[in-house]
Design an enzyme around this catalytic site. Structure first.
Site, PDB file in Angstrom:
ATOM      1  N   HIS A  28       0.827  -1.214   0.000  1.00  0.00           N
ATOM      2  CA  HIS A  28       0.000   0.000   0.000  1.00  0.00           C
ATOM      3  C   HIS A  28       0.861   1.264   0.000  1.00  0.00           C
ATOM      4  O   HIS A  28       0.629   2.169  -0.792  1.00  0.00           O
ATOM      5  CB  HIS A  28      -0.946  -0.019   1.204  1.00  0.00           C
ATOM      6  CG  HIS A  28      -1.517   1.327   1.559  1.00  0.00           C
ATOM      7  ND1 HIS A  28      -2.375   2.012   0.708  1.00  0.00           N
ATOM      8  CD2 HIS A  28      -1.350   2.124   2.651  1.00  0.00           C
ATOM      9  CE1 HIS A  28      -2.713   3.172   1.285  1.00  0.00           C
ATOM     10  NE2 HIS A  28      -2.102   3.263   2.453  1.00  0.00           N
ATOM     11  N   HIS A  52       4.031   7.171   5.513  1.00  0.00           N
ATOM     12  CA  HIS A  52       2.851   7.826   6.086  1.00  0.00           C
ATOM     13  C   HIS A  52       2.094   7.005   7.134  1.00  0.00           C
ATOM     14  O   HIS A  52       1.400   7.567   7.967  1.00  0.00           O
ATOM     15  CB  HIS A  52       1.893   8.311   4.989  1.00  0.00           C
ATOM     16  CG  HIS A  52       1.022   7.259   4.374  1.00  0.00           C
ATOM     17  ND1 HIS A  52       1.444   6.447   3.359  1.00  0.00           N
ATOM     18  CD2 HIS A  52      -0.250   6.881   4.633  1.00  0.00           C
ATOM     19  CE1 HIS A  52       0.466   5.632   3.012  1.00  0.00           C
ATOM     20  NE2 HIS A  52      -0.575   5.862   3.775  1.00  0.00           N
ATOM     21  N   ASP A  53       2.198   5.688   7.088  1.00  0.00           N
ATOM     22  CA  ASP A  53       1.454   4.880   8.062  1.00  0.00           C
ATOM     23  C   ASP A  53       2.363   4.274   9.135  1.00  0.00           C
ATOM     24  O   ASP A  53       1.902   3.470   9.943  1.00  0.00           O
ATOM     25  CB  ASP A  53       0.685   3.754   7.345  1.00  0.00           C
ATOM     26  CG  ASP A  53      -0.584   4.271   6.674  1.00  0.00           C
ATOM     27  OD1 ASP A  53      -1.213   5.206   7.219  1.00  0.00           O
ATOM     28  OD2 ASP A  53      -0.968   3.739   5.607  1.00  0.00           O
ATOM     29  N   GLU A  56       1.143   5.691  12.728  1.00  0.00           N
ATOM     30  CA  GLU A  56      -0.242   5.291  13.028  1.00  0.00           C
ATOM     31  C   GLU A  56      -0.391   3.783  13.206  1.00  0.00           C
ATOM     32  O   GLU A  56      -1.170   3.321  14.038  1.00  0.00           O
ATOM     33  CB  GLU A  56      -1.152   5.793  11.902  1.00  0.00           C
ATOM     34  CG  GLU A  56      -2.616   5.820  12.265  1.00  0.00           C
ATOM     35  CD  GLU A  56      -3.443   6.578  11.228  1.00  0.00           C
ATOM     36  OE1 GLU A  56      -3.080   7.726  10.899  1.00  0.00           O
ATOM     37  OE2 GLU A  56      -4.429   6.017  10.731  1.00  0.00           O
ATOM     38  N   ASP A  57       0.356   3.010  12.425  1.00  0.00           N
ATOM     39  CA  ASP A  57       0.142   1.561  12.424  1.00  0.00           C
ATOM     40  C   ASP A  57       1.131   0.784  13.290  1.00  0.00           C
ATOM     41  O   ASP A  57       1.083  -0.444  13.324  1.00  0.00           O
ATOM     42  CB  ASP A  57       0.195   1.013  10.991  1.00  0.00           C
ATOM     43  CG  ASP A  57      -1.030   1.432  10.195  1.00  0.00           C
ATOM     44  OD1 ASP A  57      -1.938   2.037  10.802  1.00  0.00           O
ATOM     45  OD2 ASP A  57      -1.072   1.178   8.987  1.00  0.00           O
TER      46      ASP A  57
HETATM   47 ZN    ZN Z   1      -2.326   4.728   3.997  1.00  0.00          ZN
END
Ligand code: ZN
Length: 179
Positions: A28, A52-53, A56-57
């Site tokens: 992704h 970008h993740d 957050e992840d």
């Molecule tokens: Zn994403």
């Protein structure tokens, strides 16, 4: 660029996409970066796209990635764009979704491009491989919400705007055909 790709691949090594196939999550973020590169987005947006993740992840991982870590590894400019694209996970999901719509127009140009590319990748995934256990109505709702966020993100990069519009239409068409 490859250092950021490797960094993301390591962070997401145990993460998978929501689709039935359980695609590796790193696919992704590479897709998001490729969408940005093909649309002629600046290097900072592409680097932030790869990363970008990661914050957050990784919040439930043994070694969560922090903003400070991204600053140390990739510099403040890239880390700040990632921060702009990161939701506050202490808030309830519906609040976060509402905030994305409301805050989209206030983002920097690089963050707007990144978030638009992210939505393009997510809409493609919904159309191609529905998330496990999502009822049809939830997918329709998701596509509509992505469209509402995109309203505040457009106007920076015409190629991305056009790609989003085409992807949005394709996603609605795919969902209509599936029902
Ligand atoms: Zn994403």
């Amino acid at each position: 660029m490859l250092r950021a790709t490797l960094f993301a691949a390591r962070v997401h090594a145990t993460h998978t996409r929501k689709g039935e196939a359980g695609e590796p999550y790193v696919n992704h973020v590479i897709e998001v970066a490729a969408i940005l590169a093909e649309a002629g987005a600046p290097r900072i947006a592409i680097l932030a796209g790869l990363l970008h993740d990661t914050v957050e992840d990784s919040d439930e991982d043994p070694d969560p990635i922090t903003h400070e870590r991204l600053v140390a590894e990739f510099g403040t400019d890239v880390a700040d764009v990632v921060a702009e694209a990161t939701d506050d996970k202490s808030l309830p999901k519906e609040t976060r979704k509402a905030l994305q719509v409301r805050n989209a127009p206030k983002k920097t140009d690089a963050a707007k491009m990144l978030k638009l590319a992210d939505k393009i990748s997510n809409l493609r995934a919904i159309a191609a491989a529905p998330p496990k256990g999502w009822p049809h109505a939830r997918m329709v709702e998701y596509v509509g919400w992505a469209g509402r966020v995109a309203v505040g993100l457009r106007g920076v990069n015409p190629a991305l705007d056009a790609l989003f519009d085409a992807t949005y239409r394709d996603a609605l068409r795919a969902l209509a055909a599936r029902d």
